[in-house]
Design an enzyme around this catalytic site. Structure first.
Site, short mmCIF file in Angstrom:
data_model
loop_
_atom_site.label_atom_id
_atom_site.label_comp_id
_atom_site.label_asym_id
_atom_site.label_seq_id
_atom_site.Cartn_x
_atom_site.Cartn_y
_atom_site.Cartn_z
CD GLU A 146 -2.73 -1.35 -0.06
OE1 GLU A 146 -2.94 -0.36 -0.79
OE2 GLU A 146 -3.13 -2.49 -0.35
CG HIS A 196 2.14 5.36 -8.83
ND1 HIS A 196 1.36 4.44 -9.49
CD2 HIS A 196 2.71 6.11 -9.80
CE1 HIS A 196 1.47 4.63 -10.80
NE2 HIS A 196 2.27 5.64 -11.01
#
Length: 683
Positions: free
Chosen positions: A476, A482
């Site tokens: 996660e 990202h």
């Protein structure tokens, strides 16, 4: 009485972060109604006759209004997932149709579509703007902008009903998970880790049970999984297994929570939607914005991988059965025996258990180690900070580079009642050079939620994590990085926005690899009692067991993915959900589950989570992430040049380039499956 005036309504605040602690269900209807009206007014303004084809004006007017709406509704949706109450759920569901209706109409607005087309035809667009407009035009078509009359009206009704069904599906899974419990005795819990037993006793006490031998078991994963792995009482394992795999089904405790009818209606609506858009089936429509080009290509990819994994899976199963018979006197192990037998086999073969490893992996130490790794890899620091949160256990951090604030993240890591099962990353806000901030030199920074469901600590000690839990946290975190490390400041192509769904798992799966590096494990581990790091000998055993049952696990993922793709690609599949799943299992699985297993009834990924005709993306992206990781293996895991290249070419790019172009820019070639097979011991 709660003051719902605009001045007192936290959902109408224009502060950079939502005031989660102050949000009350009574705030939702007035705030969302007002924000919808503002967004509708902005839409009418930019699409009025004679309105100029000017993206800056459009962004300043419409995007600012819709982003405000999205942030407020996102906060409500987040609370609905992590701090669910009857009042909050009622308020959320009351506004869901209006929000869905607005976004459906926005995506299908012909005048807005025409405006985007006119802007896209203008010369001199930046690469970011050109890609954003390309995505937008595609999405207009997929949102029904080219439909007319009755078809357009029907499309809108499908969107509204699908949103209601997805929300109901999710609620049924949560209610069925929260609604089941069993009071076990200490004798029944023989073999179960001490902290799990202590938490079960504390849960019974919290319910007012004064019997010292009463232990409340639930279907929440931090309770369910340790019982399945360690409880010597076979009847107890069967009891929990049956309850878990029949959640939200006709075989569950409460028929009100049966997701069967919802699945059928959702699938019918999806096929109807696809036909309205001119596709043969929903799977075809779903793949338009993805890397894969057709359902046939996806199914071929999955079946090829299944054929490679099957011999290893069969070997895994044979070993499991032989061990059960020889060591445990279990001639015919059942589904509820497999986690227990697997754990015992792993202990026998590799001389360690998950429980032994957990003693070295306390959540505070793991988090500290993770933060240090992110700093070393990408030159950014996660610093604890203060913010308004929805639960006392939630942590808030700022992401800084060279002292400068570049992002923020909420960490909600513990399982509890009223919280959706599973783990996920969600965005609060995206990086954006907001037009209404122009001239101030300011830029909206990205903010993320990072959610897991780990066990609470017991007896005054910190939470203990399995190595799988640590891997989940790193996964996660990969999604979060990202979103947070993007350098793109154009809404729609910033962070994870617009990234092909079958590539979005690349950064998350990539981060999992660090959990298997000795240098990393040394930073993550400290024994809960002694503070000693995890011994090298124990780590070597973990490494030897890394691909334990990798064949079975690979086939399980392929089973889910092939089932999902067939459901959405085959005519009439909506009336034969169980049959399709049975057929897929007959084709792929070496060990089909019992007939009463209703896995599909809690398969929230595809019925309530955006993965419809997209579950294959986990395996697809695994090929990409394994290949990216092999570059770090070749050049050095903490090689600063490799880390910088990965940051520059993949993490920071948003969706300005197609995912394949990002991959090739980093790797210098097309992806290859060899690294994945090698990493999983199936080369």
């Amino acid at each position: 009485m709660t003051d719902t005036s605009a001045a007192a309504n936290p959902l109408l605040s224009q502060a950079s972060l939502p005031d989660f602690a102050a949000i009350d269900p009574s705030h939702i209807q007035p705030a969302i109604t007002e924000l919808l009206a503002q967004a509708q007014q902005a839409l009418e303004q930019v699409t009025a006759p004679g309105a100029p084809a000017d993206y800056e004006r459009l962004s300043r007017t419409l995007n600012v209004a819709t982003e405000r709406l999205g942030t407020a509704w996102g906060a409500v949706g987040h609370l609905n997932a992590v701090a669910n109450t009857p009042a909050l759920r009622e308020a959320y569901n009351a506004m869901l149709p209006a929000v869905t209706e607005f976004h459906t109409a926005l995506g299908a607005n012909e005048a807005l579509y025409a405006l985007y087309k006119a802007i896209a035809a203008q010369p001199g667009l930046t690469p970011e703007r050109a890609q954003l407009l390309k995505h937008a035009m595609r999405d207009f078509v997929l949102s029904g902008a080219e439909l007319q009359g009755e078809a357009k009206e029907r499309f809108a009704k499908i969107q509204e009903r699908s949103a209601e069904l997805g929300q109901a599906f999710s609620e049924h899974v949560m209610d069925a998970t929260d609604g089941w419990s069993y009071l076990a005795t200490a004798a029944e819990l023989k073999g179960v880790p001490a902290d799990v037993v202590a938490n079960a006793r504390a849960a019974a006490e919290k319910d007012g049970n004064t019997d010292p031998d009463a232990h409340k078991l639930t279907l929440h994963f931090p309770v369910y999984m340790p019982v399945m792995q360690y409880a010597e009482d076979r009847a107890l394992r069967e009891r929990l297994y049956r309850a878990y795999v029949t959640r939200a089904s006709e075989l569950g405790d409460k028929c009100d929570w049966d997701n069967g009818p919802l699945m059928q209606e959702l699938l019918m609506l999806r096929q109807e939607e696809a036909k309205l858009l001119g596709f043969a089936n929903f799977a075809e429509a779903s793949l338009v914005p993805k890397m894969a080009t057709s359902p046939a290509q996806v199914m071929s990819f999955l079946r090829d991988l299944a054929s490679r994994a099957r011999p290893y899976a069969q070997r895994d199963l044979d070993e499991l059965r032989d061990f059960a018979k020889a060591a445990l006197r279990l001639d015919d192990p059942q589904a509820w025996d497999l986690p227990y037998v697997s754990e015992k086999l792993k202990e026998a073969r590799y001389a360690f258990s998950d429980q032994e490893v957990r003693q070295y992996l306390t959540l505070p130490r793991v988090l500290d180690g993770l933060f240090r790794i992110v700093d070393r890899l990408f030159g950014v620091q996660l610093v604890p900070a203060k913010a308004s949160v929805w639960h006392e256990s939630v942590q808030f951090c700022e992401l800084r580079r060279d002292g400068q604030l570049i992002g923020q993240v909420y960490l909600d890591l513990y399982a509890r009642q009223g919280k959706r099962p599973g783990a996920w990353m969600d965005e609060v806000r995206s990086r954006w050079a907001r037009p209404d901030l122009a001239g101030t030199g300011a830029e909206q920074i990205p903010v993320a939620h990072l959610v897991c469901n780990f066990p609470q600590g017991a007896d005054g000690k910190p939470a203990l994590l399995t190595h799988d839990d640590v891997t989940t946290l790193f996964h996660e975190c990969g999604h979060g990085l990202h979103h947070l490390l993007t350098r793109v400041a154009e809404l729609g192509v910033s962070g994870i926005s617009g990234v092909e769904w079958d590539a979005v798992e690349l950064p998350s799966q990539f981060m999992e690899n660090f959990c298997w590096e000795w240098e990393v494990i040394q930073q993550l581990s400290a024994h809960v009692d002694t503070g000693e790091p995890l011994p090298r000998a124990l780590f070597d055993k973990m490494l030897a067991a890394k691909n334990f049952q990798a064949g079975l696990q690979t086939l399980r993922q392929i089973e889910f993915a092939l089932f999902d793709m067939r459901l959405h690609a085959e005519p009439g599949a909506e009336t034969r959900v169980q049959e399709v799943l049975d057929e897929v299992r007959a084709e792929v699985a070496v060990l089909p589950p019992p007939a009463f297993n209703r896995f599909q009834h809690s398969f929230s990924h595809i019925f309530a989570g955006g993965y419809a005709a997209g579950y294959y993306s986990y395996k697809w992206a695994e090929v990409l992430s394994a290949d990216c990781w092999s570059a770090f293996e070749e050049e050095g895991v903490f090689n600063p040049a490799t880390g910088r290249r990965y940051l520059d070419e993949i993490l920071s790019m948003g969706s300005v380039r197609d995912a394949m172009d990002n991959f090739k820019a980093f790797r210098g070639r097309e992806p290859q499956i060899d690294a994945l097979l090698r990493h999983q011991g199936m080369a």
